[in-house]
Design an enzyme around this catalytic site. Structure first.
Site, PDB file in Angstrom:
ATOM      1  N   TYR A   1      -1.966  -0.385  -0.714  1.00  0.00           N
ATOM      2  CA  TYR A   1      -1.708  -1.183   0.488  1.00  0.00           C
ATOM      3  C   TYR A   1      -2.964  -1.203   1.349  1.00  0.00           C
ATOM      4  CZ  TYR A   1       0.501  -2.844   4.800  1.00  0.00           C
ATOM      5  OH  TYR A   1       0.843  -3.564   5.922  1.00  0.00           O
TER       6      TYR A   1
ATOM      7  N   ASP B   1     -10.957   2.162   0.976  1.00  0.00           N
ATOM      8  CA  ASP B   1     -10.044   2.090   2.113  1.00  0.00           C
ATOM      9  C   ASP B   1      -9.558   3.506   2.440  1.00  0.00           C
ATOM     10  OD1 ASP B   1      -8.068   1.681   3.946  1.00  0.00           O
ATOM     11  OD2 ASP B   1      -7.005   0.132   2.810  1.00  0.00           O
TER      12      ASP B   1
ATOM     13  N   LYS C   1      -5.727   4.795  11.761  1.00  0.00           N
ATOM     14  CA  LYS C   1      -4.822   5.922  11.993  1.00  0.00           C
ATOM     15  C   LYS C   1      -5.496   7.077  12.760  1.00  0.00           C
ATOM     16  CE  LYS C   1      -1.995   4.566   8.029  1.00  0.00           C
ATOM     17  NZ  LYS C   1      -0.655   4.230   8.471  1.00  0.00           N
TER      18      LYS C   1
HETATM   19  C1  PLP Z   1      -4.649   2.451   3.119  1.00  0.00           C
HETATM   20  C2  PLP Z   1      -4.238   1.540   4.229  1.00  0.00           C
HETATM   21  N1  PLP Z   1      -5.003   0.487   4.532  1.00  0.00           N
HETATM   22  C3  PLP Z   1      -4.695  -0.356   5.531  1.00  0.00           C
HETATM   23  C4  PLP Z   1      -3.554  -0.168   6.268  1.00  0.00           C
HETATM   24  C5  PLP Z   1      -3.206  -1.129   7.373  1.00  0.00           C
HETATM   25  O1  PLP Z   1      -3.358  -0.508   8.603  1.00  0.00           O
HETATM   26  P1  PLP Z   1      -2.576  -1.070   9.891  1.00  0.00           P
HETATM   27  O2  PLP Z   1      -1.134  -0.789   9.680  1.00  0.00           O
HETATM   28  O3  PLP Z   1      -3.191  -0.320  11.036  1.00  0.00           O
HETATM   29  O4  PLP Z   1      -2.868  -2.536   9.963  1.00  0.00           O
HETATM   30  C6  PLP Z   1      -2.718   0.918   5.994  1.00  0.00           C
HETATM   31  C7  PLP Z   1      -1.480   1.138   6.762  1.00  0.00           C
HETATM   32  O5  PLP Z   1      -0.649   1.928   6.444  1.00  0.00           O
HETATM   33  C8  PLP Z   1      -3.063   1.796   4.942  1.00  0.00           C
HETATM   34  O6  PLP Z   1      -2.304   2.846   4.620  1.00  0.00           O
END
Ligand code: PLP
Length: 451
Positions: A158, A253, A287
Site C-alpha cells: 500500500y 516507501d 506517520k
Molecule cells: C507504506 C505506506 N505508504 C503510504 C501510506 C499512505 O499514507 P497516508 O495514509 O498518510 O496517506 C501508508 C498508509 O498507511 C503506508 O502504510
C-alpha cells in the site's frame, strides 16, 4: 492509566444502547460510511467501531468510558505512546506561536537534518502532509528523471490512495477484498505493473518485457499492509541492482516502517544485517515523522530532488506543507526516539508476540508470526511456511482473526480491525499493558480455535 476506569464499567446510554453504537449511528447519517478512512468501520471484524475520546501512553479510553490497551498506535505515529508529555508540550509551544504561516520557519530544516542524520540517502527532503502525497510526488520525480511512463509495484503493498497506486493495494483494499478502485481510468491503471512480492524472476521478466519504459520500482521497505511480509533475503539488493541496470529508479516507501521498524527504518535494519549494498534513489516517510499530526516527506539524492519546483520543473506544493505545529510534533517524537525507546519497543513487541504465540499454541490454533524490525503481525494460516506474498497472505483465516479480535476487544485490548495490518506497540507499553494483553489472550485463543 490502567484501572482508572474499571474493566467492566462500560457506560450505557439511557436507551440501553452503548455510547459507541449511538455515535456510530449519528456519524453514519453525516459521514460516508460513518468513517473518514474505510478500515475504521470494522467491516472485516464485525461489531461496532469504538469511538475514542482519550489516549495516554499505551491506553485508549472510548466514549463508553472503558479503557483498552492499544496495539494500533494511530497506525504507527504514536511511537512514544499517546499524548507523550514532551510531544504535547512541543505542540502547545508551537501552537502558541501561530498555527501556520504559509511561509518557511526554522524548525523545518531542523527536522530535515534529523531525518538525514538517520537516513543519509535522504540528502534533500520536501515535507508534505500525507504519505499519499509523498509517494505520489516520488513517482512524479521518477517519471521526470527518467522520461519513462511505467511504475512497478508489488501486490499487497500500500502506498496511499493516488490513482496509479491502488491496484492490488493491500491495507484497506485487502480488508474489503477490492482488487483496485472504481474511478481509476484504464489508461492510468495500465501504467502500473503489479508483480508478486519477493518474486525475483517476475521482476527480471518485467524489466525485459518493458525494456526502457519502467521509470521506477516502488516498494514498501518491508511490506506491512498485508500483514508483515519482509523482503526475502537478497530481494531488496537484487531489486535495486536490477532496476539500476535497466535505468530505472527505486522508491523505498518507509511511510510505515520509517523510524518505527528501527531508528533508521527498515533500511537501517537491513543495513545492520549487511543486506543493502545500494541505497534507494528516493524514500518516503510519514506517520512517526509527524508524531501524530499530518506530516510526511519525500527525500532522496540531491540531483533527483532538485527536479522539484522551485529548483526544477516538477511541480509540487501544499498550503499545509511543513506546518509548524506538525513539525514540532515530529521533532519532539524523533528526539524522543532514542536508544532507550527502541529498546522498549523491541522488548514490548517481543513480549506481546511471545504471549500470543504461547496462547495460540496452547489452544492448538495454527498461526505464524512474521517480523520487520519492531513490527510484527499474526497470520492465522494452517501451514508453517513463510508468508512471502499477497497470495500467501490471502490464505489466512479471516474468520479466526475476527473471533480473536473481538475476544481481545472484549478483554480490553484494541487490535487492528483487519488481519491485513501490522500490530503496533509503543515505547509506553509497560507491565500493566502487557498484563492486560496476557489476561485477554486465553479467551481470544479459544475463540480463534472454535471459529
Ligand atoms: C507504506 C505506506 N505508504 C503510504 C501510506 C499512505 O499514507 P497516508 O495514509 O498518510 O496517506 C501508508 C498508509 O498507511 C503506508 O502504510
Amino acid at each position: 492509566m490502567s484501572g482508572a476506569v474499571s474493566h467492566g464499567a462500560a457506560a450505557v446510554a439511557e436507551a440501553g444502547v452503548p455510547v459507541s453504537a449511538r455515535l456510530a449511528e449519528r456519524a453514519r447519517n453525516v459521514i460516508v460510511g460513518g468513517v473518514n478512512s474505510p478500515v475504521r468501520d470494522f467491516a472485516a471484524v464485525g461489531g461496532t467501531p469504538r469511538f475514542f475520546v482519550r489516549g495516554k501512553g499505551a491506553w485508549l479510553t472510548c466514549a463508553d468510558g472503558r479503557d483498552y490497551v492499544d496495539l494500533v498506535a494511530a497506525w504507527g505515529p504514536a511511537l512514544l505512546g499517546h499524548a507523550h508529555s514532551e510531544v504535547v508540550e512541543a505542540v502547545q509551544r508551537a501552537a502558541t506561536n501561530g498555527l501556520g504561516f504559509g511561509a518557511s520557519h526554522p524548525d523545518e530544516a531542523e527536522l530535515a537534518e534529523l531525518i538525514a542524520q538517520r537516513v543519509p540517502h535522504a540528502e534533500r527532503l520536501r515535507f508534505v502532509s500525507t504519505g499519499t502525497e509523498a509517494t505520489m510526488t516520488a513517482i512524479r520525480i521518477a517519471r521526470a528523471a527518467t522520461a519513462r511512463p511505467l511504475i512497478v509495484k508489488f501486490a499487497g503493498h500500500y502506498h496511499g490512495h493516488s490513482d496509479g497506486l491502488l491496484a492490488a493495494a493491500g491495507s484497506g483494499l485487502a480488508t474489503l477484498g477490492l482488487p483496485g478502485s472504481a474511478g481509476v481510468t484504464a489508461e492510468t491503471a495500465a501504467q502500473t505493473i503489479v508483480l508478486p512480492y519477493n518474486d525475483f524472476d517476475a521482476l527480471e521478466a518485467a524489466f525485459i518485457a518493458h525494456e526502457g519504459r519502467i521509470a521506477a520500482v516502488i516498494t514498501e521497505a518491508a511490506a506491512c499492509n498485508m500483514g508483515v511480509v519482509p523482503p526475502a533475503p537478497g530481494f531488496t539488493a537484487v531489486l535495486t541492482s536490477l532496476a539500476h541496470r535497466h535505468g530505472a529508479l527505486v522508491i523505498s516507501d518507509e511511510v510505515l516502517t520509517g523510524f518505527r521498524a528501527g531508528p533508521a527504518g527498515y533500511w537501517g535494519v537491513q543495513r545492520d544485517l549487511g543486506q543493502v549494498p545500494e541505497a534507494p534513489d528516493l524514500v518516503t516517510f510519514g506517520k512517526v515523522v509527524g508524531g501524530g499530526l499530518p506530516l510526511a516527506a519525500v527525500g532522496g539524492r540531491t540531483a533527483l530532488m532538485d527536479l522539484l519546483a522551485p529548483a526544477g520543473p516538477v511541480y509540487q506544493g501544499g498550503t499545509l506543507s511543513g506546518n509548524p505545529v506538525a513539525v514540532a510534533a515530529g521533532l519532539a517524537t524523533l528526539r524522543g526516539a532514542d536508544d532507550a525507546a527502541y529498546a522498549r519497543l523491541t522488548s514490548a513487541a517481543a513480549q506481546v508476540a511471545g504471549l500470543v504465540a504461547h496462547e495460540l499454541t496452547a489452544a492448538s490454533v495454527p498461526h505464524r508470526i512474521q517480523w520487520a524490525g519492531t513490527l510484527f503481525s499474526v497470520f492465522f494460516v494452517d501451514d508453517a511456511a513463510p508468508v512471502r506474498d499477497y497470495v500467501g497472505a490471502s490464505r489466512q483465516s479471516s474468520a479466526r482473526y475476527r473471533a480473536f479480535f473481538n475476544a481481545m476487544l472484549e478483554g480490553g485490548v484494541s487490535l487492528p480491525p483487519s488481519p491485513y495490518e501490522a500490530w503496533f506497540v509503543t515505547a509506553a507499553h509497560d507491565d500493566a499493558a502487557i498484563a492486560r494483553i496476557a489476561d485477554a489472550l486465553p479467551a481470544a485463543a479459544h475463540a480463534a480455535r472454535v471459529a
